[in-house]
Write an enzyme that holds these catalytic residues in place. Structure first.
Site, PDB file in Angstrom:
ATOM      1  N   THR A 196      46.861  40.999  36.740  1.00 20.72           N
ATOM      2  CA  THR A 196      47.278  39.956  35.793  1.00 20.72           C
ATOM      3  C   THR A 196      48.637  39.371  36.170  1.00 20.72           C
ATOM      4  OG1 THR A 196      48.328  41.452  34.173  1.00 20.72           O
ATOM      5  CG2 THR A 196      45.953  41.094  33.969  1.00 20.72           C
ATOM      6  N   LEU A 242      48.868  35.270  32.689  1.00 26.90           N
ATOM      7  CA  LEU A 242      47.758  35.192  31.725  1.00 26.90           C
ATOM      8  C   LEU A 242      46.920  36.466  31.851  1.00 26.90           C
ATOM      9  CD1 LEU A 242      46.779  31.428  31.752  1.00 26.90           C
ATOM     10  CD2 LEU A 242      48.164  32.707  30.114  1.00 26.90           C
ATOM     11  N   HIS A 243      47.442  37.531  31.220  1.00 30.16           N
ATOM     12  CA  HIS A 243      46.785  38.840  31.331  1.00 30.16           C
ATOM     13  C   HIS A 243      45.339  38.793  30.829  1.00 30.16           C
ATOM     14  CE1 HIS A 243      50.755  40.757  31.797  1.00 30.16           C
ATOM     15  NE2 HIS A 243      51.161  40.099  30.728  1.00 30.16           N
ATOM     16  N   ASP A 244      45.185  38.505  29.541  1.00 24.42           N
ATOM     17  CA  ASP A 244      43.883  38.710  28.900  1.00 24.42           C
ATOM     18  C   ASP A 244      42.776  37.760  29.363  1.00 24.42           C
ATOM     19  OD1 ASP A 244      45.042  40.818  27.550  1.00 24.42           O
ATOM     20  OD2 ASP A 244      45.522  39.637  25.767  1.00 24.42           O
TER      21      ASP A 244
END
Ligand code: BDR
Ligand code: CA
Length: 313
Positions: A196, A242-244
């Site tokens: 991520t 933008l991890h998720d």
């Protein structure tokens, strides 16, 4: 092929919000059966509210949003207002949601959904601490074998920690829950910080959101503008990670990601390394592999997909 049925378990969070938008923008590949909120980035009253705001932004008041656990299994809740702001969705001005919150508890919804759908047909997508998922598995062990797959954001190996020197936030908040999930025997795909932190919103990428000329494009640009300051200061990185959304992008285009099927064990004992995801990346133990632990990402491909899909909303 019919779309993949998923439950998004989440603690929005600006990056959670973008993940939800990406899923709702991709009905050909993804059918969102429901969104379950959990305490994490901010307390539960805010995460369930934020989930509804995001659905309304996508024009999807019909999506069912459930509130789940308001605290980790055994520990006190740790939140991340220092990253996401007081509301969890700081940045743009947001209206209060008007769509209702479902009355059923999120954990009961997860259990009922896994029982009432054909075995192996529902994928769980946790984007926050794993409290709701672990509670469902504890309360109804029969549903564990019904899960098709868990694709989650959490943990780190080479990048180590973002909330302590050793631990990533989602796993650190509820290590006991994470331990239950990683030991459940369900097929797991992990999007750790190693991946991520490569999904960075650069100046050109945020500009692409802004020039969409839509409400969604503007919101996403303002959200990323807000929460990039934290990572810029901390890591000197180019922009917000933008991890998720990596979780949802994987469901649509798995070829964007590469990783290894290895053993991942969660530290639950040591105060120093609590919540660390000890991934046997080099396969130096004979602990059996229990998760596909991702390590690399085609970042341009990821942002092309994201921009293309968000523009549809
Ligand atoms: C994770 O923690 C939260 O702050 C983000 O929403 C993401 O799920 C990253 O460590
Ligand atoms: Ca999250």
């Amino acid at each position: 092929m019919s779309p993949r049925k998923i439950i998004i378990d989440t603690d929005p969070g600006q990056d959670d919000a973008v993940a939800i938008l990406l899923a709702l923008a991709s009905p050909e590949e993804i059918e969102v059966l429901g969104i379950t909120a959990v305490a994490g980035n901010v307390p539960l009253p805010l995460t369930q509210r934020n989930a509804r705001i995001v659905c309304e932004l996508a024009g999807r008041q019909d999506v069912a949003v459930y509130a789940g656990c308001d605290a980790p299994l055994t520990r006190k809740l740790v939140t991340a207002e220092h990253v996401h702001g007081k509301t969890g969705l700081d940045g743009p001005q947001l209206p209060e949601p008007t769509m209702p919150l479902q009355e059923q508890h999120a954990v009961e919804f997860i259990i009922d959904t896994l029982r009432s759908n054909p075995k192996g047909s529902v994928t769980l997508c946790p984007l926050g601490p794993l409290t709701n998922i672990a509670t469902a598995f504890q309360r109804a062990p029969d549903v564990v074998e019904n899960v098709a797959e868990i694709v989650l954001m959490g943990g780190a190996y080479f990048e180590v920690g973002n909330i302590t020197p050793a631990a990533e936030f989602n796993i650190y908040v509820d290590p006991q829950a994470a331990d239950i999930v990683f030991q459940s025997g369900v097929r797991i795909v992990v999007m750790p910080l190693d991946v991520t932190h490569k999904a960075l919103v650069t100046g050109a990428r945020v500009q692409a959101f802004r020039t969409m000329g839509t409400e969604v494009g503007r919101m996403v640009a303002e959200w990323t503008d807000f929460f990039e300051r934290f990572d810029k200061e901390k890591y000197g990185s180019e922009g917000a990670p933008l991890h998720d959304p990596c979780v949802i992008a994987y469901l649509i285009q798995p070829g964007l990601f590469q990783g290894r099927h290895v053993n991942v064990t969660v530290e639950t004992g040591s105060e120093l390394t609590l919540g660390m995801t000890v991934a046997d990346w080099w396969r130096v133990t004979d602990r059996p592999p229990n998760a596909m632990f991702m390590g690399s990402l085609d970042a341009d491909g990821f942002f092309d997909l994201l921009t293309d899909r968000l523009a549809r909303l």
